[in-house]
Design a protein around this motif. Structure first.
Motif, PDB file in Angstrom:
ATOM      1  N   ARG A 110       0.610  -1.160   0.041  1.00 14.56           N
ATOM      2  CA  ARG A 110      -0.012  -0.148  -0.075  1.00 14.56           C
ATOM      3  C   ARG A 110       0.852   1.401  -0.024  1.00 14.56           C
ATOM      4  O   ARG A 110       1.903   1.308   0.691  1.00 14.56           O
ATOM      5  N   PRO A 111       0.446   2.185  -0.610  1.00 12.16           N
ATOM      6  CA  PRO A 111       1.406   3.614  -0.722  1.00 12.16           C
ATOM      7  C   PRO A 111       1.782   4.041   0.758  1.00 12.16           C
ATOM      8  O   PRO A 111       2.876   4.473   0.791  1.00 12.16           O
ATOM      9  N   GLU A 112       1.042   3.808   1.726  1.00 11.87           N
ATOM     10  CA  GLU A 112       1.289   4.416   3.198  1.00 11.87           C
ATOM     11  C   GLU A 112       2.444   3.353   3.616  1.00 11.87           C
ATOM     12  O   GLU A 112       3.083   3.944   4.726  1.00 11.87           O
ATOM     13  N   GLU A 113       2.656   2.459   3.141  1.00 11.41           N
ATOM     14  CA  GLU A 113       3.770   1.438   3.648  1.00 11.41           C
ATOM     15  C   GLU A 113       5.127   1.709   3.100  1.00 11.41           C
ATOM     16  O   GLU A 113       6.070   1.204   3.625  1.00 11.41           O
ATOM     17  N   LEU A 114       5.178   2.477   1.675  1.00  6.22           N
ATOM     18  CA  LEU A 114       6.443   2.607   1.193  1.00  6.22           C
ATOM     19  C   LEU A 114       6.958   3.919   1.860  1.00  6.22           C
ATOM     20  O   LEU A 114       6.615   4.921   1.940  1.00  6.22           O
ATOM     21  N   MET A 115       8.483   3.620   1.780  1.00  7.85           N
ATOM     22  CA  MET A 115       9.467   4.719   2.155  1.00  7.85           C
ATOM     23  C   MET A 115      10.321   5.128   1.220  1.00  7.85           C
ATOM     24  O   MET A 115      10.982   4.151   0.315  1.00  7.85           O
ATOM     25  N   ASP A 116      10.662   6.205   0.921  1.00  6.58           N
ATOM     26  CA  ASP A 116      11.732   6.389  -0.030  1.00  6.58           C
ATOM     27  C   ASP A 116      12.884   7.622   0.310  1.00  6.58           C
ATOM     28  O   ASP A 116      12.197   8.548   0.946  1.00  6.58           O
ATOM     29  N   SER A 117      13.775   7.767  -0.365  1.00  6.23           N
ATOM     30  CA  SER A 117      14.902   8.696  -0.219  1.00  6.23           C
ATOM     31  C   SER A 117      15.517   9.087  -1.766  1.00  6.23           C
ATOM     32  O   SER A 117      15.584   8.293  -2.506  1.00  6.23           O
ATOM     33  N   LYS A 118      15.478  10.289  -1.935  1.00  4.76           N
ATOM     34  CA  LYS A 118      16.151  10.607  -3.200  1.00  4.76           C
ATOM     35  C   LYS A 118      17.581  11.342  -3.199  1.00  4.76           C
ATOM     36  O   LYS A 118      17.797  11.852  -2.176  1.00  4.76           O
ATOM     37  N   LEU A 119      18.195  11.102  -4.188  1.00  8.93           N
ATOM     38  CA  LEU A 119      19.612  11.652  -4.318  1.00  8.93           C
ATOM     39  C   LEU A 119      19.725  12.224  -5.651  1.00  8.93           C
ATOM     40  O   LEU A 119      19.332  11.557  -6.745  1.00  8.93           O
ATOM     41  N   ARG A 120      20.650  13.376  -5.500  1.00  9.17           N
ATOM     42  CA  ARG A 120      21.169  14.019  -6.715  1.00  9.17           C
ATOM     43  C   ARG A 120      22.331  13.360  -7.312  1.00  9.17           C
ATOM     44  O   ARG A 120      23.072  12.539  -6.451  1.00  9.17           O
ATOM     45  N   CYS A 121      22.609  13.627  -8.614  1.00 12.30           N
ATOM     46  CA  CYS A 121      23.686  12.981  -9.350  1.00 12.30           C
ATOM     47  C   CYS A 121      24.974  14.246  -9.310  1.00 12.30           C
ATOM     48  O   CYS A 121      24.155  15.377  -9.911  1.00 12.30           O
ATOM     49  N   ALA A 122      26.165  14.081  -9.343  1.00  9.91           N
ATOM     50  CA  ALA A 122      26.906  15.411  -9.486  1.00  9.91           C
ATOM     51  C   ALA A 122      28.092  14.877 -10.098  1.00  9.91           C
ATOM     52  O   ALA A 122      28.813  13.775  -9.775  1.00  9.91           O
ATOM     53  N   PHE A 123      28.479  15.292 -11.356  1.00 15.37           N
ATOM     54  CA  PHE A 123      29.803  15.084 -12.024  1.00 15.37           C
ATOM     55  C   PHE A 123      30.925  16.241 -11.913  1.00 15.37           C
ATOM     56  O   PHE A 123      30.618  17.293 -11.548  1.00 15.37           O
ATOM     57  N   GLU A 124      32.212  15.533 -11.830  1.00 17.19           N
ATOM     58  CA  GLU A 124      33.154  16.492 -11.530  1.00 17.19           C
ATOM     59  C   GLU A 124      34.417  15.856 -12.326  1.00 17.19           C
ATOM     60  O   GLU A 124      34.463  14.740 -12.391  1.00 17.19           O
ATOM     61  N   MET A 125      35.457  16.704 -12.955  1.00 26.75           N
ATOM     62  CA  MET A 125      36.477  16.398 -13.418  1.00 26.75           C
ATOM     63  C   MET A 125      37.530  16.831 -12.418  1.00 26.75           C
ATOM     64  O   MET A 125      37.573  17.726 -11.768  1.00 26.75           O
ATOM     65  N   PRO A 126      38.622  15.881 -12.326  1.00 28.25           N
ATOM     66  CA  PRO A 126      39.902  16.192 -11.630  1.00 28.25           C
ATOM     67  C   PRO A 126      40.818  17.401 -12.253  1.00 28.25           C
ATOM     68  O   PRO A 126      40.708  17.568 -13.253  1.00 28.25           O
ATOM     69  N   LEU A 127      41.214  18.097 -11.075  1.00 23.99           N
ATOM     70  CA  LEU A 127      42.078  19.355 -11.542  1.00 23.99           C
ATOM     71  C   LEU A 127      43.320  18.674 -11.958  1.00 23.99           C
ATOM     72  O   LEU A 127      43.920  17.642 -11.664  1.00 23.99           O
ATOM     73  N   GLU A 128      43.976  19.644 -12.960  1.00 22.97           N
ATOM     74  CA  GLU A 128      45.281  18.997 -13.425  1.00 22.97           C
ATOM     75  C   GLU A 128      46.371  19.196 -12.455  1.00 22.97           C
ATOM     76  O   GLU A 128      47.233  18.369 -12.312  1.00 22.97           O
ATOM     77  N   SER A 129      46.129  19.801 -11.323  1.00 22.44           N
ATOM     78  CA  SER A 129      47.309  20.030 -10.290  1.00 22.44           C
ATOM     79  C   SER A 129      46.828  18.927  -9.078  1.00 22.44           C
ATOM     80  O   SER A 129      47.552  18.779  -8.155  1.00 22.44           O
ATOM     81  N   ASP A 130      45.880  18.295  -9.259  1.00 20.76           N
ATOM     82  CA  ASP A 130      45.336  17.404  -8.148  1.00 20.76           C
ATOM     83  C   ASP A 130      46.205  15.882  -8.271  1.00 20.76           C
ATOM     84  O   ASP A 130      46.297  15.412  -9.418  1.00 20.76           O
ATOM     85  N   PRO A 131      46.976  15.607  -7.438  1.00 18.41           N
ATOM     86  CA  PRO A 131      47.763  14.385  -7.465  1.00 18.41           C
ATOM     87  C   PRO A 131      47.098  13.287  -7.852  1.00 18.41           C
ATOM     88  O   PRO A 131      47.700  12.340  -8.382  1.00 18.41           O
ATOM     89  N   ILE A 132      45.646  13.181  -7.310  1.00 16.23           N
ATOM     90  CA  ILE A 132      44.998  11.867  -7.613  1.00 16.23           C
ATOM     91  C   ILE A 132      44.815  11.650  -9.221  1.00 16.23           C
ATOM     92  O   ILE A 132      44.823  10.611  -9.599  1.00 16.23           O
ATOM     93  N   SER A 133      44.760  12.921 -10.126  1.00 18.38           N
ATOM     94  CA  SER A 133      44.703  12.676 -11.433  1.00 18.38           C
ATOM     95  C   SER A 133      46.083  12.175 -12.284  1.00 18.38           C
ATOM     96  O   SER A 133      45.892  12.043 -13.223  1.00 18.38           O
ATOM     97  N   ASP A 134      47.272  12.222 -11.301  1.00 15.57           N
ATOM     98  CA  ASP A 134      48.386  11.880 -11.838  1.00 15.57           C
ATOM     99  C   ASP A 134      48.719  10.460 -11.345  1.00 15.57           C
ATOM    100  O   ASP A 134      49.192  10.321 -10.111  1.00 15.57           O
ATOM    101  N   PRO A 135      48.555   9.247 -12.013  1.00 15.75           N
ATOM    102  CA  PRO A 135      49.034   7.938 -11.277  1.00 15.75           C
ATOM    103  C   PRO A 135      50.425   7.866 -10.659  1.00 15.75           C
ATOM    104  O   PRO A 135      50.781   7.301  -9.711  1.00 15.75           O
ATOM    105  N   ALA A 136      51.341   8.577 -11.314  1.00 15.49           N
ATOM    106  CA  ALA A 136      52.482   8.873 -11.158  1.00 15.49           C
ATOM    107  C   ALA A 136      52.679   9.429  -9.740  1.00 15.49           C
ATOM    108  O   ALA A 136      53.929   8.968  -8.802  1.00 15.49           O
ATOM    109  N   SER A 137      52.210  10.393  -9.505  1.00 15.44           N
ATOM    110  CA  SER A 137      52.148  11.161  -8.271  1.00 15.44           C
ATOM    111  C   SER A 137      51.507  10.173  -7.161  1.00 15.44           C
ATOM    112  O   SER A 137      52.025  10.507  -5.999  1.00 15.44           O
TER     113      SER A 137
END
Length: 222
Positions: A110-137
């Motif tokens: 029944r509708p009154e038995e259902l529970m729900d939560s909503k989440l947004r989606c966010a996309f991001e690109m790593p910065l060139e200076s970010d060590p995580i974007s450089d596997p060698a670093s």
């Protein structure tokens, strides 16, 4: 009638973040925890089903247990000016004690038995200076869970092993030079065997040392 409050605990609670580059599948993990004393059925839905692969996308979470849901974003051409409007919804319902067919539970809910939560989606690109974007670093980034004393010990051991490798390389070079001199002169079979054994032993020691170095370097990686 007002909906029931979500019984599951979501991590993250409001937003799924996906970090590029988006030339390959990018995965974000959603952890669902059931703190109640009842088993809970769940479903994960999205407004963009062709863009995501969700595993598992439904199931039952036992009382006091957790489930990690992998949300896999398919490759696409990223446009930083295009704001993501994708959303996810986690729907849940308390499982009956004698549940045999989970699909029947959802059909008959029944509708009154259902529970729900909503989440947004966010996309991001790593910065060139970010060590995580450089596997060698990234290889040289220390884990934040390590204290200064542990880092110091690992660095000292790493330097010692580097010096040992250099010494073995020098010994190996000297053995090869000696072998070159011996080739110019008649050598007995015992001398030839000893020379080959020396090369083989040096090679094995080098392999062991490099393996140990790899273990210590692995401790320093995030």
């Amino acid at each position: 009638m007002a909906r029931l409050e979500q019984v599951l605990v979501l991590e993250p609670q409001n937003e799924l973040r996906f970090r590029g580059p988006f030339t390959d599948v990018v995965t974000s993990t959603l952890k669902l925890t059931n703190p109640s004393d009842r088993n809970v059925c769940f479903k994960v839905k999205t407004t963009a089903p062709r863009r995501y692969c969700v595993r598992p996308n439904s199931g039952v979470i036992s009382s006091g247990s957790s489930v990690n849901v992998s949300v896999m974003l398919q490759p696409f051409e990223y446009d930083p000016n295009d704001k993501s409007r994708h959303k996810f919804m986690v729907q849940s319902i308390l499982a009956p004690d004698n549940m045999e067919d989970m699909e029947a539970v959802w059909r008959e809910a029944r509708p009154e038995e259902l529970m729900d939560s909503k989440l947004r989606c966010a996309f991001e690109m790593p910065l060139e200076s970010d060590p995580i974007s450089d596997p060698a670093s990234q290889r040289w980034v220390f884990s934040s869970s390590m204290d200064d004393e542990e880092r110091k010990k690992i660095l000292e051991e790493f330097k010692r092993l580097q010096a040992e490798v250099q010494r073995l390389e020098n010994d190996n070079r000297q053995i090869r030079e000696n072998n070159g001199l011996r080739r110019r002169q008649p050598a007995s079979s015992s001398q030839a065997v000893a020379s080959l054994q020396g090369d083989s032993m040096t090679g094995r020691i080098l392999c062991i040392v490099f393996f140990i170095i790899g273990v210590f370097v692995g401790k320093m990686v995030l």
